[in-house]
Motif scaffolding. Sequence first.
Motif, PDB file in Angstrom:
ATOM      1  N   SER A  71     -36.275 -18.310  15.580  1.00 40.82           N
ATOM      2  CA  SER A  71     -36.496 -17.188  14.683  1.00 40.82           C
ATOM      3  C   SER A  71     -35.653 -16.008  15.144  1.00 40.82           C
ATOM      4  O   SER A  71     -35.410 -15.843  16.344  1.00 40.82           O
ATOM      5  CB  SER A  71     -37.970 -16.778  14.674  1.00 40.82           C
ATOM      6  OG  SER A  71     -38.799 -17.842  14.253  1.00 40.82           O
ATOM      7  N   CYS A  72     -35.248 -15.211  14.198  1.00 47.68           N
ATOM      8  CA  CYS A  72     -34.497 -13.999  14.502  1.00 47.68           C
ATOM      9  C   CYS A  72     -35.107 -12.878  13.689  1.00 47.68           C
ATOM     10  O   CYS A  72     -34.998 -12.867  12.454  1.00 47.68           O
ATOM     11  CB  CYS A  72     -33.031 -14.181  14.148  1.00 47.68           C
ATOM     12  SG  CYS A  72     -32.023 -12.693  14.380  1.00 47.68           S
ATOM     13  N   ALA A  73     -35.754 -11.962  14.372  1.00 48.68           N
ATOM     14  CA  ALA A  73     -36.411 -10.841  13.715  1.00 48.68           C
ATOM     15  C   ALA A  73     -35.504  -9.622  13.756  1.00 48.68           C
ATOM     16  O   ALA A  73     -34.981  -9.261  14.817  1.00 48.68           O
ATOM     17  CB  ALA A  73     -37.732 -10.533  14.416  1.00 48.68           C
ATOM     18  N   ALA A  74     -35.332  -8.997  12.605  1.00 51.16           N
ATOM     19  CA  ALA A  74     -34.476  -7.815  12.505  1.00 51.16           C
ATOM     20  C   ALA A  74     -35.326  -6.566  12.353  1.00 51.16           C
ATOM     21  O   ALA A  74     -36.416  -6.600  11.780  1.00 51.16           O
ATOM     22  CB  ALA A  74     -33.542  -7.965  11.311  1.00 51.16           C
ATOM     23  N   SER A  75     -34.784  -5.470  12.847  1.00 52.28           N
ATOM     24  CA  SER A  75     -35.522  -4.200  12.792  1.00 52.28           C
ATOM     25  C   SER A  75     -35.458  -3.558  11.427  1.00 52.28           C
ATOM     26  O   SER A  75     -36.210  -2.622  11.140  1.00 52.28           O
ATOM     27  CB  SER A  75     -34.957  -3.236  13.840  1.00 52.28           C
ATOM     28  OG  SER A  75     -33.583  -2.979  13.577  1.00 52.28           O
ATOM     29  N   GLY A  76     -34.541  -4.051  10.573  1.00 53.79           N
ATOM     30  CA  GLY A  76     -34.402  -3.485   9.239  1.00 53.79           C
ATOM     31  C   GLY A  76     -33.791  -4.498   8.303  1.00 53.79           C
ATOM     32  O   GLY A  76     -33.681  -5.684   8.621  1.00 53.79           O
ATOM     33  N   ARG A  77     -33.397  -3.998   7.156  1.00 55.27           N
ATOM     34  CA  ARG A  77     -32.806  -4.884   6.159  1.00 55.27           C
ATOM     35  C   ARG A  77     -31.495  -5.459   6.670  1.00 55.27           C
ATOM     36  O   ARG A  77     -30.710  -4.776   7.314  1.00 55.27           O
ATOM     37  CB  ARG A  77     -32.557  -4.106   4.864  1.00 55.27           C
ATOM     38  CG  ARG A  77     -31.998  -4.955   3.754  1.00 55.27           C
ATOM     39  CD  ARG A  77     -31.695  -4.101   2.532  1.00 55.27           C
ATOM     40  NE  ARG A  77     -31.146  -4.908   1.451  1.00 55.27           N
ATOM     41  CZ  ARG A  77     -30.692  -4.406   0.304  1.00 55.27           C
ATOM     42  NH1 ARG A  77     -30.727  -3.111   0.101  1.00 55.27           N
ATOM     43  NH2 ARG A  77     -30.200  -5.199  -0.627  1.00 55.27           N
ATOM     44  N   THR A  78     -31.281  -6.734   6.355  1.00 55.25           N
ATOM     45  CA  THR A  78     -30.031  -7.385   6.754  1.00 55.25           C
ATOM     46  C   THR A  78     -29.373  -8.036   5.549  1.00 55.25           C
ATOM     47  O   THR A  78     -30.015  -8.276   4.521  1.00 55.25           O
ATOM     48  CB  THR A  78     -30.281  -8.458   7.826  1.00 55.25           C
ATOM     49  OG1 THR A  78     -31.227  -9.406   7.327  1.00 55.25           O
ATOM     50  CG2 THR A  78     -30.810  -7.838   9.116  1.00 55.25           C
TER      51      THR A  78
END
Length: 120
Positions: free
Chosen positions: A20-27
């Motif tokens: 999994s790769c969680a982003a801090s904002g929209r990607t």
Amino acid sequence: VQLQAFGGGLVRAGGSLRLSCAASGRTFGMGWFRQAPGKEREFVSAVSWNGDRTRYADSVKGRFTISRDNGKNTVYLQMNSLKREDTAVYYCASRRAWLTASNENEYHYWGQGTEVTVSS
């Protein structure tokens, strides 16, 4: 954008893992790359901003599946039928463009990597 990859671990050949790769904002366009010991980093898979386009390295086609949940700002890499040669540190990356890319120079943000070890 900050990215955090997780889900790596030790697995036997033939087994499965989901990264999994969680982003801090929209990607937008997202990708997975990997770097095996003593080798250069290589492209694994990429997905477009809305998930309708995907791309895979030949070495993982049919075994790995990339997907994303924009509601959770998370990208996944389902890895099945793992082989010893899949052993590497896996990195997720994000680019400021809508579509997929396999060249790491087209990515602008990188996560810290998660280690995958496949044993025989």
